[in-house]
Design a protein around this motif. Structure first.
Motif, PDB file in Angstrom:
ATOM      1  N   LEU A 180       8.683 -35.369 -23.003  1.00 38.94           N
ATOM      2  CA  LEU A 180       8.379 -36.492 -23.901  1.00 38.94           C
ATOM      3  C   LEU A 180       7.427 -37.452 -23.202  1.00 38.94           C
ATOM      4  N   ILE A 181       6.331 -37.795 -23.890  1.00 36.96           N
ATOM      5  CA  ILE A 181       5.386 -38.790 -23.381  1.00 36.96           C
ATOM      6  C   ILE A 181       5.313 -39.935 -24.377  1.00 36.96           C
ATOM      7  N   VAL A 182       5.561 -41.145 -23.890  1.00 31.47           N
ATOM      8  CA  VAL A 182       5.534 -42.352 -24.719  1.00 31.47           C
ATOM      9  C   VAL A 182       4.351 -43.195 -24.268  1.00 31.47           C
ATOM     10  N   ALA A 183       3.467 -43.532 -25.198  1.00 32.61           N
ATOM     11  CA  ALA A 183       2.240 -44.233 -24.824  1.00 32.61           C
ATOM     12  C   ALA A 183       1.809 -45.158 -25.960  1.00 32.61           C
ATOM     13  N   PRO A 184       0.955 -46.147 -25.666  1.00 30.80           N
ATOM     14  CA  PRO A 184       0.393 -46.977 -26.735  1.00 30.80           C
ATOM     15  C   PRO A 184      -0.418 -46.116 -27.697  1.00 30.80           C
ATOM     16  N   LEU A 185      -0.428 -46.498 -28.955  1.00 28.12           N
ATOM     17  CA  LEU A 185      -1.153 -45.730 -29.969  1.00 28.12           C
ATOM     18  C   LEU A 185      -2.613 -45.534 -29.587  1.00 28.12           C
ATOM     19  N   SER A 186      -3.228 -46.555 -29.000  1.00 29.42           N
ATOM     20  CA  SER A 186      -4.653 -46.481 -28.673  1.00 29.42           C
ATOM     21  C   SER A 186      -4.971 -45.435 -27.616  1.00 29.42           C
ATOM     22  N   THR A 187      -3.971 -45.036 -26.820  1.00 30.57           N
ATOM     23  CA  THR A 187      -4.217 -44.068 -25.749  1.00 30.57           C
ATOM     24  C   THR A 187      -3.788 -42.648 -26.120  1.00 30.57           C
ATOM     25  N   GLY A 203       1.448 -41.805 -36.910  1.00 30.54           N
ATOM     26  CA  GLY A 203       0.662 -41.712 -38.134  1.00 30.54           C
ATOM     27  C   GLY A 203       1.456 -42.087 -39.366  1.00 30.54           C
ATOM     28  N   ASP A 204       0.929 -41.733 -40.554  1.00 31.85           N
ATOM     29  CA  ASP A 204       1.582 -42.135 -41.804  1.00 31.85           C
ATOM     30  C   ASP A 204       2.808 -41.268 -42.076  1.00 31.85           C
ATOM     31  N   GLN A 264       6.144 -27.939 -26.335  1.00 34.98           N
ATOM     32  CA  GLN A 264       6.484 -28.222 -24.943  1.00 34.98           C
ATOM     33  C   GLN A 264       6.346 -29.708 -24.636  1.00 34.98           C
ATOM     34  N   VAL A 265       5.336 -30.343 -25.213  1.00 34.53           N
ATOM     35  CA  VAL A 265       5.104 -31.767 -25.003  1.00 34.53           C
ATOM     36  C   VAL A 265       5.069 -32.473 -26.351  1.00 34.53           C
ATOM     37  N   LEU A 266       5.850 -33.540 -26.474  1.00 31.30           N
ATOM     38  CA  LEU A 266       5.795 -34.380 -27.659  1.00 31.30           C
ATOM     39  C   LEU A 266       5.229 -35.738 -27.268  1.00 31.30           C
ATOM     40  N   LEU A 267       4.157 -36.123 -27.941  1.00 35.41           N
ATOM     41  CA  LEU A 267       3.504 -37.410 -27.725  1.00 35.41           C
ATOM     42  C   LEU A 267       3.905 -38.361 -28.832  1.00 35.41           C
ATOM     43  N   THR A 268       4.328 -39.553 -28.474  1.00 38.34           N
ATOM     44  CA  THR A 268       4.656 -40.540 -29.495  1.00 38.34           C
ATOM     45  C   THR A 268       4.421 -41.940 -28.945  1.00 38.34           C
ATOM     46  N   THR A 269       4.665 -42.937 -29.795  1.00 35.87           N
ATOM     47  CA  THR A 269       4.404 -44.330 -29.428  1.00 35.87           C
ATOM     48  C   THR A 269       5.707 -45.091 -29.249  1.00 35.87           C
ATOM     49  N   TYR A 270       5.602 -46.297 -28.713  1.00 36.57           N
ATOM     50  CA  TYR A 270       6.781 -47.153 -28.540  1.00 36.57           C
ATOM     51  C   TYR A 270       7.473 -47.401 -29.873  1.00 36.57           C
ATOM     52  N   GLU A 271       6.695 -47.579 -30.913  1.00 33.11           N
ATOM     53  CA  GLU A 271       7.264 -47.862 -32.235  1.00 33.11           C
ATOM     54  C   GLU A 271       8.198 -46.751 -32.687  1.00 33.11           C
ATOM     55  N   TYR A 272       7.747 -45.495 -32.558  1.00 30.65           N
ATOM     56  CA  TYR A 272       8.545 -44.398 -33.094  1.00 30.65           C
ATOM     57  C   TYR A 272       9.648 -43.956 -32.156  1.00 30.65           C
ATOM     58  N   ILE A 273       9.576 -44.362 -30.885  1.00 33.86           N
ATOM     59  CA  ILE A 273      10.704 -44.138 -29.995  1.00 33.86           C
ATOM     60  C   ILE A 273      11.937 -44.842 -30.552  1.00 33.86           C
ATOM     61  N   ILE A 274      11.717 -46.005 -31.150  1.00 34.06           N
ATOM     62  CA  ILE A 274      12.819 -46.773 -31.734  1.00 34.06           C
ATOM     63  C   ILE A 274      13.142 -46.275 -33.140  1.00 34.06           C
ATOM     64  N   ALA A 290      11.699 -33.960 -18.974  1.00 33.56           N
ATOM     65  CA  ALA A 290      11.045 -35.094 -18.322  1.00 33.56           C
ATOM     66  C   ALA A 290      10.599 -36.071 -19.402  1.00 33.56           C
ATOM     67  N   ILE A 291      10.698 -37.355 -19.088  1.00 33.84           N
ATOM     68  CA  ILE A 291      10.174 -38.411 -19.954  1.00 33.84           C
ATOM     69  C   ILE A 291       9.153 -39.204 -19.153  1.00 33.84           C
ATOM     70  N   ILE A 292       7.948 -39.320 -19.699  1.00 29.81           N
ATOM     71  CA  ILE A 292       6.882 -40.091 -19.058  1.00 29.81           C
ATOM     72  C   ILE A 292       6.558 -41.287 -19.950  1.00 29.81           C
ATOM     73  N   ILE A 293       6.544 -42.478 -19.364  1.00 28.71           N
ATOM     74  CA  ILE A 293       6.284 -43.697 -20.128  1.00 28.71           C
ATOM     75  C   ILE A 293       5.026 -44.348 -19.573  1.00 28.71           C
ATOM     76  N   ASP A 294       3.989 -44.414 -20.407  1.00 27.33           N
ATOM     77  CA  ASP A 294       2.716 -45.010 -20.014  1.00 27.33           C
ATOM     78  C   ASP A 294       2.772 -46.523 -20.237  1.00 27.33           C
ATOM     79  N   GLU A 295       2.006 -47.256 -19.413  1.00 26.70           N
ATOM     80  CA  GLU A 295       2.012 -48.718 -19.451  1.00 26.70           C
ATOM     81  C   GLU A 295       3.453 -49.246 -19.389  1.00 26.70           C
TER      82      GLU A 295
END
Length: 204
Positions: A79-86, A107-108, A131-141, A154-159
């Motif tokens: 799991l990778i959690v990152a800002p939408l812009s990145t 997304g919508d 294998q890898v799921l990319l999402t944002t802080y908003e959708y983590i919640i 593994a969980i990777i948290i950007d910024e």
């Protein structure tokens, strides 16, 4: 299923890394960062990778996941959690430095529903197709119930400086997720604020 974690004493530094899919070469400090992450994983220690912006923390993180996939037969899910812009940058780096199957959850509502129904799990199971799921802080919640049923390798948290408030909804939601390894990425130097530093270390 993932194989047992190897004995920490069996760790050997990586001295060479192949070029990326487009022929880019890894820099020496990035190789040092990769060895730091692999060594942390061997020793069952979660990690913080703190460096200035533009020095390739994203690439190092992807090389680490690729190492787990190819060398340790730990194929995810990650799991990778990152800002939408990145998110677009992360998608490019995953394609550049690995062959990992990735899916993006943002997304919508129509796109997210399609992702849930057709790209996340094999039919009539809770076995991830990706294998890898990319999402944002908003959708983590917002998608906590969906993501929390997965045992993440593994969980990777950007910024990760956004995790500085240990009483926030984001902090407590992410802390509830099941994970074998956690990695925080931050380009912000650690300041002389004990509470913020404690929050990051407490999460790990």
């Amino acid at each position: 299923f993932a194989p047992p974690r190897p004995n920490p004493q069996s760790f050997r530094p990586i001295t060479h890394h192949p070029c990326s899919n487009s022929g880019y070469q890894i820099r020496q400090y990035q190789l040092s960062g990769l060895n730091f992450l692999v060594n942390s994983w061997y020793n069952k220690r979660n990690a913080i990778l703190a460096d200035e912006m533009g020095l390739g923390k994203t690439a190092q993180a992807i090389m680490f996941l690729d190492y787990l996939d190819k060398q340790q037969e730990v194929h995810g899910p990650f799991l990778i959690v990152a800002p939408l812009s990145t998110i677009p940058h992360w998608k490019r780096e995953i394609a550049e430095w690995s062959s990992l199957a990735q899916v993006t959850y943002c997304g919508d509502s129509t796109y997210r529903r399609f992702t849930r129904n057709y790209e996340m799990f094999y039919p009539k199971t809770n076995i991830p197709m990706f294998q890898v799921l990319l999402t944002t802080y908003e959708y983590i919640i917002r998608a906590e119930k969906l993501f929390n049923q997965i045992n993440w390798r593994a969980i990777i948290i950007d910024e990760a400086q956004r995790m500085k408030n240990h009483q926030s909804k984001l902090f407590n939601t992410l802390k509830s997720y099941n994970s074998d390894f956690k990695l925080l990425l931050t380009g912000t130097p650690l300041q002389n604020n004990i509470e913020e530093l404690w929050s990051l270390l407490n999460f790990l």
